[in-house]
Enzyme design. Structure first.
Site, PDB file in Angstrom:
ATOM      1  N   SER A   1       0.739  -1.031  -0.041  1.00  0.00           N
ATOM      2  CA  SER A   1       0.060   0.055  -0.159  1.00  0.00           C
ATOM      3  C   SER A   1       0.826   1.244   0.068  1.00  0.00           C
ATOM      4  O   SER A   1       1.912   1.254  -0.865  1.00  0.00           O
ATOM      5  CB  SER A   1      -0.931  -0.072   1.289  1.00  0.00           C
ATOM      6  OG  SER A   1      -1.947   0.935   0.981  1.00  0.00           O
TER       7      SER A   1
ATOM      8  N   GLU B   1      -1.668  -1.829  -8.602  1.00  0.00           N
ATOM      9  CA  GLU B   1      -2.833  -2.348  -7.947  1.00  0.00           C
ATOM     10  C   GLU B   1      -3.281  -1.082  -7.050  1.00  0.00           C
ATOM     11  O   GLU B   1      -2.552  -0.156  -6.904  1.00  0.00           O
ATOM     12  CB  GLU B   1      -2.912  -3.318  -6.943  1.00  0.00           C
ATOM     13  CG  GLU B   1      -1.758  -3.363  -5.774  1.00  0.00           C
ATOM     14  CD  GLU B   1      -2.511  -2.673  -4.459  1.00  0.00           C
ATOM     15  OE1 GLU B   1      -3.635  -2.888  -4.281  1.00  0.00           O
ATOM     16  OE2 GLU B   1      -1.931  -1.827  -4.145  1.00  0.00           O
TER      17      GLU B   1
ATOM     18  N   HIS C   1      -4.237  -5.059  -1.953  1.00  0.00           N
ATOM     19  CA  HIS C   1      -5.223  -4.930  -0.963  1.00  0.00           C
ATOM     20  C   HIS C   1      -6.559  -5.972  -1.277  1.00  0.00           C
ATOM     21  O   HIS C   1      -7.643  -5.794  -1.463  1.00  0.00           O
ATOM     22  CB  HIS C   1      -5.859  -3.427  -1.198  1.00  0.00           C
ATOM     23  CG  HIS C   1      -5.209  -2.474  -0.866  1.00  0.00           C
ATOM     24  ND1 HIS C   1      -4.237  -1.621  -1.773  1.00  0.00           N
ATOM     25  CD2 HIS C   1      -5.040  -1.684   0.406  1.00  0.00           C
ATOM     26  CE1 HIS C   1      -3.634  -0.890  -1.451  1.00  0.00           C
ATOM     27  NE2 HIS C   1      -3.995  -0.622   0.068  1.00  0.00           N
TER      28      HIS C   1
END
Length: 351
Positions: free
Chosen positions: A145, A250, A318
């Protein structure tokens, strides 16, 4: 995950400009170190560090829960000196968060560094890291992330292979743990990275299927991670080098038009011109409002003209069941099969 866009608006008036002189002093042409350094593999009983490069924990007990999870895997854990600090929405000041990372790499008795969570804040620590220190003391560094910024910056500046995988605050499922262990705790070739098999209540694999955007095979080093962070680093000394690379992307909580906007930014910045292949994960919990393109339509529009192997739906980022990816290490993408193969270990043997 914490709303990064809200933080970005606040950061404009909360002192972000204070880092500008240091950033300007360190500005240099973007580029990637080709001399790959592998950290030594982790083993049960190792002492590892737990740091918070970005967002603070809501409650102190959450950090202790992350520590207990690492202990359940078999590690001993040292929590960073500033882990419980609070500075607005950050886990301490930029310098203090960076100091914890530097201290973990400087500690001779530590074997690896786990990030607690992402959220927002990792880009702010980049000017304050001691990259020469990190290069001299290579260790496993893992997270995802917002940690994307840290992983790619460290890899480019030092040559150290870093790991896009679960953070210590993640719910680590058996699939996630098994794949993490074979990447950071084994000195055998990583082998084939592939999505989870179908669940028992499925006739076909509906939850973790891979869509081939363009078939074929491609070999290159792994770069990338969270799309928002990759786009945010454009125009800085820390923007990624994608030449000849397998670009992994992503995201989460982004509407399709925002995904399109960020991919367009990468395209206009030349980051898609010379990639070897593209692996897009999922855009998890990405809302659709009104008339819009689907994520798949956006990916096809952006990536099909590149003429390189491309897949959509790879299991990283995620999602609950996630693979661990060694950033900076060479790999082969088989887009027809929807798998990635690494024919060497991602870590070095213990001496």
């Amino acid at each position: 995950m914490i709303d990064r866009r809200h933080f970005a608006r606040i950061a404009a008036v909360s002192g972000l400009a204070a880092a500008a002189p240091l950033l300007a002093a360190q500005r240099q042409p973007a580029g990637s170190t080709r001399n790959v350094i592998k950290p030594k593999r982790l083993i049960e009983g190792d002492l590892v560090g737990l740091v918070l490069p970005a967002s603070r924990a809501f409650e102190a007990e959450e950090i202790h829960l992350a520590r207990r999870q690492l202990e359940a895997i078999g590690f001993r854990v040292r929590i960073g000196e500033h882990a419980f600090d609070r500075h607005g929405y950050f886990a301490g000041t930029d310098r203090h968060r960076a100091a914890d990372i530097n201290a973990m790499f400087a500690a001779a008795d530590l074997a690896g560094v786990f990030c607690y969570t992402g959220g927002w804040g990792s880009p702010r620590v980049l000017p304050h890291l001691d990259y020469d220190l990190i290069r001299r003391n290579p260790k496993v560094l893992i997270g995802f992330s917002d940690i994307t910024a840290l992983l790619n910056a460290v890899q480019m500046r030092t040559g150290l292979v870093t790991f896009h995988g679960p953070v210590a605050a993640s719910n680590v499922t058996p699939y996630t743990l098994e794949n993490m262990k074979r990447v950071i705790m084994s000195d055998q070739p990583v082998g084939i990275l592939e999505n989870p098999a179908k669940l028992d209540d499925e006739l076909v694999n509906r939850r973790y299927y891979v869509t081939t955007i363009r078939g074929g095979r491609a070999r290159g080093r792994i770069v990338g991670g969270n799309l928002t962070l990759i786009a945010a680093l454009m125009g800085t000394p820390y923007e990624i080098d994608t030449e000849g690379a397998l670009l992994f992307l992503e995201d989460v909580h982004e509407e399709p038009y925002r995904v399109d906007r960020m991919l367009t930014q990468l395209a206009l910045g030349g980051k898609l011109d010379r990639v070897a292949g593209v692996v897009f994960g999922r855009c998890s919990d990405c809302p659709v409002r009104g008339v819009t393109f689907s994520i798949e339509e956006i990916l096809r529009d952006r990536f099909e003209p590149l003429g390189v192997p491309t897949v959509y739906g790879f299991a990283f980022g995620h999602i609950e069941q996630k693979l661990t990816l060694p950033i900076g290490l060479g790999a082969m993408l088989d887009a027809d099969r929807g798998v990635v193969e690494i024919d060497e270990p991602a870590v070095a043997p213990r001496g």
